[in-house]
Write a protein that holds these residues in place. Structure first.
Motif, PDB file in Angstrom:
ATOM      1  N   THR A 142       0.859  -1.190   0.000  1.00  0.00           N
ATOM      2  CA  THR A 142       0.000   0.000   0.000  1.00  0.00           C
ATOM      3  C   THR A 142       0.892   1.236   0.000  1.00  0.00           C
ATOM      4  OG1 THR A 142      -0.011  -0.019   2.417  1.00  0.00           O
ATOM      5  CG2 THR A 142      -1.880  -1.062   1.321  1.00  0.00           C
ATOM      6  N   GLN A 144       3.572   0.840  -2.673  1.00  0.00           N
ATOM      7  CA  GLN A 144       2.747   0.415  -3.795  1.00  0.00           C
ATOM      8  C   GLN A 144       2.972   1.322  -4.999  1.00  0.00           C
ATOM      9  OE1 GLN A 144      -1.623   0.903  -3.906  1.00  0.00           O
ATOM     10  NE2 GLN A 144      -1.715  -1.323  -4.022  1.00  0.00           N
ATOM     11  N   GLU A 169      -6.528  -4.466 -10.342  1.00  0.00           N
ATOM     12  CA  GLU A 169      -6.973  -3.085 -10.479  1.00  0.00           C
ATOM     13  C   GLU A 169      -8.257  -2.886  -9.686  1.00  0.00           C
ATOM     14  OE1 GLU A 169      -5.242  -1.546 -14.786  1.00  0.00           O
ATOM     15  OE2 GLU A 169      -7.236  -2.488 -14.728  1.00  0.00           O
ATOM     16  N   GLU A 170      -9.167  -3.824  -9.825  1.00  0.00           N
ATOM     17  CA  GLU A 170     -10.452  -3.777  -9.139  1.00  0.00           C
ATOM     18  C   GLU A 170     -10.270  -3.850  -7.627  1.00  0.00           C
ATOM     19  OE1 GLU A 170     -13.605  -3.765 -10.683  1.00  0.00           O
ATOM     20  OE2 GLU A 170     -14.556  -3.749  -8.701  1.00  0.00           O
ATOM     21  N   VAL A 171      -9.419  -4.758  -7.186  1.00  0.00           N
ATOM     22  CA  VAL A 171      -9.253  -5.012  -5.750  1.00  0.00           C
ATOM     23  C   VAL A 171      -8.431  -3.922  -5.054  1.00  0.00           C
ATOM     24  CG1 VAL A 171      -8.208  -6.602  -4.071  1.00  0.00           C
ATOM     25  CG2 VAL A 171      -9.593  -7.502  -5.942  1.00  0.00           C
ATOM     26  N   THR A 172      -7.391  -3.404  -5.740  1.00  0.00           N
ATOM     27  CA  THR A 172      -6.532  -2.408  -5.085  1.00  0.00           C
ATOM     28  C   THR A 172      -6.941  -0.981  -5.426  1.00  0.00           C
ATOM     29  OG1 THR A 172      -4.948  -2.349  -6.915  1.00  0.00           O
ATOM     30  CG2 THR A 172      -4.546  -3.958  -5.161  1.00  0.00           C
ATOM     31  N   GLY A 173      -7.748  -0.816  -6.471  1.00  0.00           N
ATOM     32  CA  GLY A 173      -8.136   0.525  -6.910  1.00  0.00           C
ATOM     33  C   GLY A 173      -7.013   1.258  -7.628  1.00  0.00           C
ATOM     34  N   VAL A 174      -6.063   0.481  -8.129  1.00  0.00           N
ATOM     35  CA  VAL A 174      -4.898   1.089  -8.799  1.00  0.00           C
ATOM     36  C   VAL A 174      -4.953   0.779 -10.297  1.00  0.00           C
ATOM     37  CG1 VAL A 174      -2.403   0.753  -9.074  1.00  0.00           C
ATOM     38  CG2 VAL A 174      -3.365   1.088  -6.807  1.00  0.00           C
ATOM     39  N   ARG A 175      -4.617   1.746 -11.117  1.00  0.00           N
ATOM     40  CA  ARG A 175      -4.643   1.567 -12.565  1.00  0.00           C
ATOM     41  C   ARG A 175      -3.328   0.938 -13.049  1.00  0.00           C
ATOM     42  NH1 ARG A 175      -7.620   0.511 -15.665  1.00  0.00           N
ATOM     43  NH2 ARG A 175      -8.341   1.478 -17.559  1.00  0.00           N
ATOM     44  N   ARG A 225      -9.467 -10.757  -3.322  1.00  0.00           N
ATOM     45  CA  ARG A 225      -9.830  -9.944  -2.147  1.00  0.00           C
ATOM     46  C   ARG A 225      -9.389 -10.640  -0.867  1.00  0.00           C
ATOM     47  NH1 ARG A 225     -14.963  -8.509  -5.067  1.00  0.00           N
ATOM     48  NH2 ARG A 225     -14.500  -6.426  -5.862  1.00  0.00           N
ATOM     49  N   ARG A 250      -5.508 -10.453  -0.534  1.00  0.00           N
ATOM     50  CA  ARG A 250      -5.046  -9.083  -0.205  1.00  0.00           C
ATOM     51  C   ARG A 250      -5.376  -8.753   1.250  1.00  0.00           C
ATOM     52  NH1 ARG A 250      -2.664  -4.318  -1.759  1.00  0.00           N
ATOM     53  NH2 ARG A 250      -3.817  -2.409  -1.350  1.00  0.00           N
TER      54      ARG A 250
END
Lengths: 271, 225
Positions: free
Chosen positions: A126, A130, A182-188, A226, A229
């Motif tokens: 994170t 991250q 991307e979906e799980v961490t919200g990162v592109r 999920r 993580r």
């Protein structure tokens, strides 16, 4: 040569020991399907490995393991090349030319040694850590994008050319995790504007029948990711976790080559 | 590209076991090549251009086209020059034997160098751990060798090429890790000696004392006591 025609006329049974969420297992399943080879599949519980698995792969104790005529073949990249060697009459995964083969092997090693661990690091971290991992992923994707744009793979529909090959299988069975992460961490991770060719290739790859048959449903992958993580971040933030706390999460998310031996490594998401 | 140099060139660093794999393979095939020693502290334009992704040696240039990564280079040499060299292939022809060769070469790659590095770079508990691991790795490889003269069987082959450069590092492992390869793995020690009698190996491996000296210099440079 004799062995190959023997395989075609009187095929010894094929059995694959694997794990449903393992991209290394998917590589072999996909390759077998692309070659039209029938096989029996056995799901392994990586938290409690079977006696059979430990006997067949005593050195690494990992999936996938392909069993052919009673003989065990571990390591996905070794298995893929074995399939080409043992069934030369089927569609080849590796190109014919020696230099092209060297290139395919090089980028396959890049995927396993650099891109995979970088994506795993994004997933396991994170904050600033991250952000650094994301930059690493982008750097790696940029290298692939460059090869697709004006390098070794320019103008191609797939890395293998008009048809999927060795490198498509290796990169593709792992790239589906990008959207999940991307979906799980919200990162592109894969920006279609930044990596248009890679993005286009991935869409083409995922549209293939054999691929859709092989890659698990996205909601299953999301649920699994999920859970992992949650566990990884729980460990990293946990009090009394000891000096190894930050080591373990990175290790469990990274593919085996980058991680110290630990049972947790195999349960984790590997790329 | 206009003006590309014809023939074979190897970008390399004298003590690199990875580079030595390539030199051995080239000599086994009796292929003439130009050896280009690289300054790793000040990398050449040619190296950076030939291996932009990793910026590492070894790199084999064939008519100017780069092939990178030692085991990939060895396979390339085996495949591109199989008929023209008139020498036996390094990889066997049987599919299962080929798979085994690839597996064990990959095992050497995954295990030996990293563990060896930890042997001389660390102290105390991590060094003890590395020592234990190295013994395990060597015993595993000895198990794979079995009673055969070479890993490939009767003929010197791919796995032998992959592992033999590290035999020059046994002395260094022994001194830093307090391991005796002769005692722990006598068959492996015998294999190392057997390989050392081959011209390609004898000519291209660094003398063990030179490897030890080199590591000594690195340790000083990194400030490792």
């Amino acid at each position: 040569m004799e062995k190959a025609t023997e395989n075609a006329k009187n095929p010894a049974p094929l059995k694959l020991l694997g794990s449903w969420a393992s991209s290394y297992t998917h590589r072999v399943q996909l390759a077998l399907r692309l070659k039209g080879l029938e096989f029996e599949y056995k799901e392994e519980d990586l938290g409690s490995k079977s006696e059979e698995l430990l006997r067949l792969n005593p050195v690494h104790k990992k999936v996938p393991v392909l069993v052919h005529g009673g003989r065990a073949l571990p390591e996905s990249v070794v298995i893929l090349q074995y399939l080409d060697d043992a069934w030369p009459e089927t569609r080849p995964l590796l190109p014919a030319d020696a230099f092209d083969r060297a290139l395919a092997r090089f980028w396959c090693h890049f995927a396993d040694d650099k891109l995979g661990p970088a994506v795993g690091a994004v997933f396991a971290s994170t904050g600033e850590e991250q952000e650094a991992a994301v930059r690493q992923v982008h750097e790696n994707l940029a290298l692939l994008e460059a090869e697709l744009r004006d390098g070794a793979f320019r103008g191609r529909r797939f890395f293998g050319g008009d048809e999927v090959g060795f490198l498509d299988v290796v990169l593709g069975c792992g790239s589906y995790w990008l959207a999940v992460f991307e979906e799980v961490t919200g990162v592109r991770l894969v920006d279609a504007d930044a990596f248009p060719l890679f993005h286009a290739w991935l869409r083409e790859f995922e549209a293939l029948d054999e691929v859709r048959e092989t890659i698990p449903a996205v909601d299953r992958l999301l649920e699994y990711a999920r859970g992992v993580r949650h566990m990884l971040l729980g460990l990293a933030g946990g009090a009394g976790a000891g000096g190894d706390a930050t080591e373990a999460p990175a290790a469990t998310a990274a593919p085996p080559a980058a991680a110290p031996p630990a049972a947790a490594t195999d349960i984790a998401v590997d790329i | 590209m206009a003006g590309e140099k014809k023939g074979l060139q190897l970008l390399d660093f004298w003590v690199s076991p990875f580079g030595q794999r390539c030199r051995i393979a080239l000599d086994e095939k009796a292929l003439p090549y130009e050896y280009l020693e690289q300054d790793l502290g000040n990398k050449s334009e040619l190296l950076l251009r030939s291996n932009p992704v990793h910026k590492k040696i070894p790199v084999l240039l064939h008519d100017g086209r780069p092939v990178c990564e030692s085991l990939i280079i060895v396979q390339y040499i085996d495949e591109a020059f199989s008929s023209s060299s008139g020498k036996p292939p390094l990889l066997p022809s049987d599919p299962y034997a080929r798979a085994q060769a690839r597996f064990w070469a990959d095992y050497v790659d995954k295990k030996v160098y990293d563990c060896g590095t930890r042997l001389w770079k660390t102290k105390g508990e991590p060094q003890q751990q590395a020592r234990k691991e190295m013994v395990e790795i060597l015993k595993t490889l000895e198990g794979a060798l079995g009673d055969k003269p070479y890993f490939g069987g009767d003929e010197f082959g791919f796995v032998d090429v992959a592992f033999v450069p590290f035999t020059a590092w046994f002395l260094t492992y022994e001194r830093y890790g307090e391991i005796s390869v002769d005692k722990e793995c006598p068959r492996l020690a015998a294999w190392a000696k057997r390989c050392g009698e081959r011209e390609s190996v004898n000519k291209n491996l660094s003398p063990p004392e030179k490897v030890y000296e080199f590591i000594g210099t690195l340790k000083k440079k990194f400030g490792i006591e």
